[in-house]
Structure formats: C-alpha cells, structure tokens
Motif scaffolding. Structure first.
Motif, PDB file in Angstrom:
ATOM      1  N   ARG A   8      64.295 -33.647  12.788  1.00 40.50           N
ATOM      2  CA  ARG A   8      64.148 -34.786  11.879  1.00 40.50           C
ATOM      3  C   ARG A   8      62.667 -35.064  11.595  1.00 40.50           C
ATOM      4  N   ARG A   9      61.849 -34.940  12.622  1.00 41.76           N
ATOM      5  CA  ARG A   9      60.418 -35.198  12.458  1.00 41.76           C
ATOM      6  C   ARG A   9      59.713 -34.011  11.821  1.00 41.76           C
ATOM      7  N   TYR A  10      59.981 -32.827  12.338  1.00 44.53           N
ATOM      8  CA  TYR A  10      59.257 -31.644  11.875  1.00 44.53           C
ATOM      9  C   TYR A  10      59.606 -31.272  10.438  1.00 44.53           C
ATOM     10  N   MET A  11      60.884 -31.311  10.104  1.00 48.84           N
ATOM     11  CA  MET A  11      61.329 -30.912   8.768  1.00 48.84           C
ATOM     12  C   MET A  11      61.304 -32.098   7.805  1.00 48.84           C
ATOM     13  N   ASN A  12      60.178 -32.774   7.782  1.00 43.68           N
ATOM     14  CA  ASN A  12      60.087 -33.998   6.984  1.00 43.68           C
ATOM     15  C   ASN A  12      60.012 -33.730   5.486  1.00 43.68           C
ATOM     16  N   TRP A  13      59.873 -32.480   5.087  1.00 43.29           N
ATOM     17  CA  TRP A  13      59.866 -32.156   3.656  1.00 43.29           C
ATOM     18  C   TRP A  13      61.274 -31.898   3.117  1.00 43.29           C
ATOM     19  N   ILE A  14      62.272 -31.891   4.007  1.00 43.21           N
ATOM     20  CA  ILE A  14      63.670 -31.669   3.642  1.00 43.21           C
ATOM     21  C   ILE A  14      64.413 -32.990   3.721  1.00 43.21           C
ATOM     22  N   PRO A  15      65.293 -33.310   2.763  1.00 45.36           N
ATOM     23  CA  PRO A  15      66.062 -34.553   2.852  1.00 45.36           C
ATOM     24  C   PRO A  15      66.764 -34.689   4.211  1.00 45.36           C
ATOM     25  N   ALA A  16      66.708 -35.890   4.769  1.00 49.49           N
ATOM     26  CA  ALA A  16      67.217 -36.112   6.123  1.00 49.49           C
ATOM     27  C   ALA A  16      68.676 -35.714   6.268  1.00 49.49           C
ATOM     28  N   GLU A  17      69.480 -35.916   5.215  1.00 41.89           N
ATOM     29  CA  GLU A  17      70.897 -35.578   5.338  1.00 41.89           C
ATOM     30  C   GLU A  17      71.103 -34.072   5.488  1.00 41.89           C
ATOM     31  N   PHE A  18      70.208 -33.273   4.901  1.00 37.40           N
ATOM     32  CA  PHE A  18      70.295 -31.820   5.057  1.00 37.40           C
ATOM     33  C   PHE A  18      69.927 -31.411   6.485  1.00 37.40           C
ATOM     34  N   VAL A  19      68.877 -32.057   7.013  1.00 36.04           N
ATOM     35  CA  VAL A  19      68.482 -31.773   8.393  1.00 36.04           C
ATOM     36  C   VAL A  19      69.601 -32.149   9.352  1.00 36.04           C
ATOM     37  N   ASP A  20      70.216 -33.300   9.125  1.00 34.05           N
ATOM     38  CA  ASP A  20      71.322 -33.725   9.985  1.00 34.05           C
ATOM     39  C   ASP A  20      72.467 -32.718   9.954  1.00 34.05           C
ATOM     40  N   ALA A  21      72.732 -32.158   8.778  1.00 37.87           N
ATOM     41  CA  ALA A  21      73.843 -31.217   8.640  1.00 37.87           C
ATOM     42  C   ALA A  21      73.586 -29.911   9.383  1.00 37.87           C
ATOM     43  N   MET A  22      72.323 -29.495   9.442  1.00 38.09           N
ATOM     44  CA  MET A  22      72.011 -28.218  10.075  1.00 38.09           C
ATOM     45  C   MET A  22      71.682 -28.357  11.560  1.00 38.09           C
ATOM     46  N   ALA A  23      71.439 -29.581  12.025  1.00 42.24           N
ATOM     47  CA  ALA A  23      70.941 -29.780  13.381  1.00 42.24           C
ATOM     48  C   ALA A  23      71.907 -29.303  14.456  1.00 42.24           C
ATOM     49  N   ALA A  24      73.210 -29.352  14.179  1.00 41.43           N
ATOM     50  CA  ALA A  24      74.195 -28.986  15.203  1.00 41.43           C
ATOM     51  C   ALA A  24      74.185 -27.497  15.523  1.00 41.43           C
ATOM     52  N   THR A  25      73.664 -26.672  14.600  1.00 44.74           N
ATOM     53  CA  THR A  25      73.704 -25.221  14.807  1.00 44.74           C
ATOM     54  C   THR A  25      72.324 -24.578  14.752  1.00 44.74           C
ATOM     55  N   THR A  26      71.285 -25.376  14.674  1.00 47.83           N
ATOM     56  CA  THR A  26      69.923 -24.840  14.606  1.00 47.83           C
ATOM     57  C   THR A  26      69.299 -24.826  15.989  1.00 47.83           C
ATOM     58  N   GLY A  27      68.709 -23.695  16.357  1.00 46.17           N
ATOM     59  CA  GLY A  27      68.069 -23.582  17.652  1.00 46.17           C
ATOM     60  C   GLY A  27      69.064 -23.442  18.785  1.00 46.17           C
ATOM     61  N   TRP A  28      68.549 -23.537  19.995  1.00 44.53           N
ATOM     62  CA  TRP A  28      69.376 -23.398  21.194  1.00 44.53           C
ATOM     63  C   TRP A  28      69.239 -24.659  22.028  1.00 44.53           C
ATOM     64  N   ALA A  29      70.348 -25.098  22.621  1.00 45.59           N
ATOM     65  CA  ALA A  29      70.347 -26.271  23.493  1.00 45.59           C
ATOM     66  C   ALA A  29      71.379 -26.059  24.590  1.00 45.59           C
ATOM     67  N   GLY A  30      70.982 -26.291  25.839  1.00 41.95           N
ATOM     68  CA  GLY A  30      71.923 -26.119  26.936  1.00 41.95           C
ATOM     69  C   GLY A  30      71.237 -25.921  28.268  1.00 41.95           C
ATOM     70  N   PRO A  31      72.003 -25.527  29.308  1.00 39.33           N
ATOM     71  CA  PRO A  31      71.460 -25.349  30.656  1.00 39.33           C
ATOM     72  C   PRO A  31      70.850 -23.965  30.856  1.00 39.33           C
ATOM     73  N   GLU A  32      70.232 -23.776  32.003  1.00 45.38           N
ATOM     74  CA  GLU A  32      69.485 -22.557  32.300  1.00 45.38           C
ATOM     75  C   GLU A  32      70.320 -21.285  32.189  1.00 45.38           C
ATOM     76  N   ASP A  33      71.533 -21.288  32.735  1.00 48.22           N
ATOM     77  CA  ASP A  33      72.308 -20.051  32.741  1.00 48.22           C
ATOM     78  C   ASP A  33      72.668 -19.607  31.323  1.00 48.22           C
ATOM     79  N   GLU A  34      72.874 -20.561  30.437  1.00 43.37           N
ATOM     80  CA  GLU A  34      73.198 -20.207  29.060  1.00 43.37           C
ATOM     81  C   GLU A  34      71.969 -19.667  28.316  1.00 43.37           C
ATOM     82  N   LEU A  35      70.792 -20.184  28.656  1.00 41.17           N
ATOM     83  CA  LEU A  35      69.579 -19.640  28.054  1.00 41.17           C
ATOM     84  C   LEU A  35      69.368 -18.203  28.503  1.00 41.17           C
ATOM     85  N   ALA A  36      69.574 -17.924  29.775  1.00 39.79           N
ATOM     86  CA  ALA A  36      69.426 -16.557  30.277  1.00 39.79           C
ATOM     87  C   ALA A  36      70.372 -15.606  29.545  1.00 39.79           C
TER      88      ALA A  36
END
Length: 292
Positions: free
Chosen positions: A228-256
C-alpha cells in the motif's frame, strides 16, 4: 537480502545493523533499489556506505535506472563504489516503472525504453574501459577493480527485455510478483537461449520477491501494508486486489520449501525484499538460508 530502503523512518543505525547482519550471515548479496520521488536513500550515496559497512557480501543495485542519471557521472560513482568495496559490486540495471521519477529529475519519459537504456550502458562501459568520452586530458576514473567494469544484471520480468539485454548483460535481476514457478522457469529458458545465441556463457539467473516471515495472518497483513505504501502510484483498490497473492508470507518451513522450489528450476540467486525494517525478520530468514 535487500535492505529495507523503502520502509519509513529509516536512519543510519537501522541500515548499518541490517548491513552488518547480512554481511555476517549466510547471504550471498546485499541489495537495494532505486526510487527518486520517494523517501528512500539515494542509491549511489548508499553504495559508499555499504562498501564501508561490509567486508564480504556482494553489493547489488536492484536496480539503477541509467536514464535518471548522467551516464558518465553514474559510471564514475559506480566505479568508485566498486573500488571502495574491493570489487564486490554488481550493477542491476532497469528502465524503472514510474514516470514520476523521470519527471522528478527532468528526464524525458520517452527515454524509458530498453534501447535508450542500452545506449546509456554502452557509455558507462566505455568509461569503465578507460576510453575518453570527450576531449579531456585524462579519461574519467577511477578504474573499476574488474577489468571492463562491474558485472551487469538486467532487471526484467518479460522475455522481450531479456532477449534485448543478452548482448550487454551478464544475467537477470528480475522480479516475480506471484511466485509462478512455471513462468519463471520459462523466462530462464529464454535467457539461456538468448545468451547462447550471442555466444556468451550461461547467464546468472536471479529473481526477487517480497517477503514477511511469521505465523498466522500477520505476515500477509505486513506484505499488504508495505505494498500500500510502496505502490503509491497505483490506485489503492488495485493494490488491495493483488496483495493476497503478491510476494511470500508465512513461517520458516514454508519459506525453505519455496526457496528449494526455485532452486529446482535453476535459480542461481533470489534477492529477498523485506516488507519491514524489523531486524528480527532478517535474523529469522538467515536461519532458513543457513541450511542452503
């Protein structure tokens, strides 16, 4: 590991602590990106600090946009950083994704092309080779540690860009938003074929993605907040829509497991991008990476 340069409220102490933990840890490279119309540190100034604050790790710009700089001065600054770091610099180069950065420095957004970027790269390589660009008494120095200049990576997510960079780049410093292994593997195949077609050794195959490490819903919320902060040149609703599948989030074993999956498709290096300046995030990732 990428420095948290796009996070708010940074100071020298935060950046120095991150740099020293990365340098002491299992990471291969220390990276940082460039923006102009934002409150991140200047990339070329930061290079000098990173050269002083580290001794081992490779320093990688991910990425410098040469159209935002005078190419001769950019070449001199990068060569200086290379000299100060003892030849530990790798230069990631891209066209950038924001017209506002071009406007902020008075650059023409029409130069936001691979062709113009390649022209700027050619000037920088001529400077690094010791060629006099003008009728000066001496060429522009200092000479970089590596003959011909630092290694060059092209910042890209598309096959057309990869093919166009095969003549001057040593590899890729790409980005994957959704961690699509099939798409990333296909892009690596394009790079291998393009480098072979111009008679060059196999390219360095790198990519990057945002991360947040932890349990429950907190890591995904952290990624969302960062985007939301970094992609400030993109409409917030678009960022919200992509946030659930952008990047990686989780615990250590899943990152490995994710890192192993990228390793299996031939990835040489992943430039992880933090979504927090909390150094505990860095230490937790270091524990995962130490097993590789």
């Amino acid at each position: 590991m990428t420095l948290p340069v796009m996070e708010p409220d940074l100071d020298a102490a935060v950046l120095k602590n991150w740099a020293r933990v990365v340098d002491d840890g299992p990471f291969s490279s220390l990276c940082w990106g460039e923006r102009i119309a934002f409150d991140n540190p200047d990339s070329l100034t930061l290079l000098g600090a990173m050269a002083a604050w580290t001794d081992r790790v490779q320093l990688v710009t991910t990425v410098i946009v040469p159209q935002l700089h005078d190419p001769v001065m950019c070449a001199k600054a990068l060569a200086t950083g290379d000299m100060l770091s003892g030849g530990r610099l790798t230069v990631g180069i891209g066209v950038g994704g924001r017209h506002e950065d071009y406007h902020a420095v008075g650059a023409d957004p029409r130069t936001q092309t691979m062709r113009v970027m390649a022209e700027r790269v050619d000037i920088m390589k001529r400077v690094w080779a010791g060629e006099k660009i003008t009728e000066s008494v001496l060429p522009v120095g200092p000479a970089p540690v590596r003959k011909g200049g630092p290694g060059l990576l092209v910042g890209t997510i598309g096959p057309k860009t990869v093919r166009s960079a095969a003549g001057w780049a040593d590899g890729l410093a790409g980005t994957t938003l959704d961690l699509d292994l099939a798409a990333q593997g296909a892009l690596f195949d394009v790079a291998r074929e393009a480098w072979a077609a111009v008679g060059k050794p196999a390219p360095h195959l790198g990519t990057s993605f945002w991360f947040a490490i932890g349990e429950g819903d907190a890591p995904r919320a952290q990624v969302h907040h960062h985007l939301r902060r970094y992609m400030n040149w993109i409409p917030a609703e678009f960022v919200d829509a992509m946030a659930a599948t952008t990047g990686w989030a989780g615990p250590e074993d899943e990152l490995a497991a994710t890192l192993r999956a990228f390793e299996a498709i031939g990835t040489d290096e992943i430039h992880l991008i933090p979504t927090s300046s909390d150094i505990d995030q860095l230490r937790r990732v270091a524990d995962v990476v130490s097993d590789f």
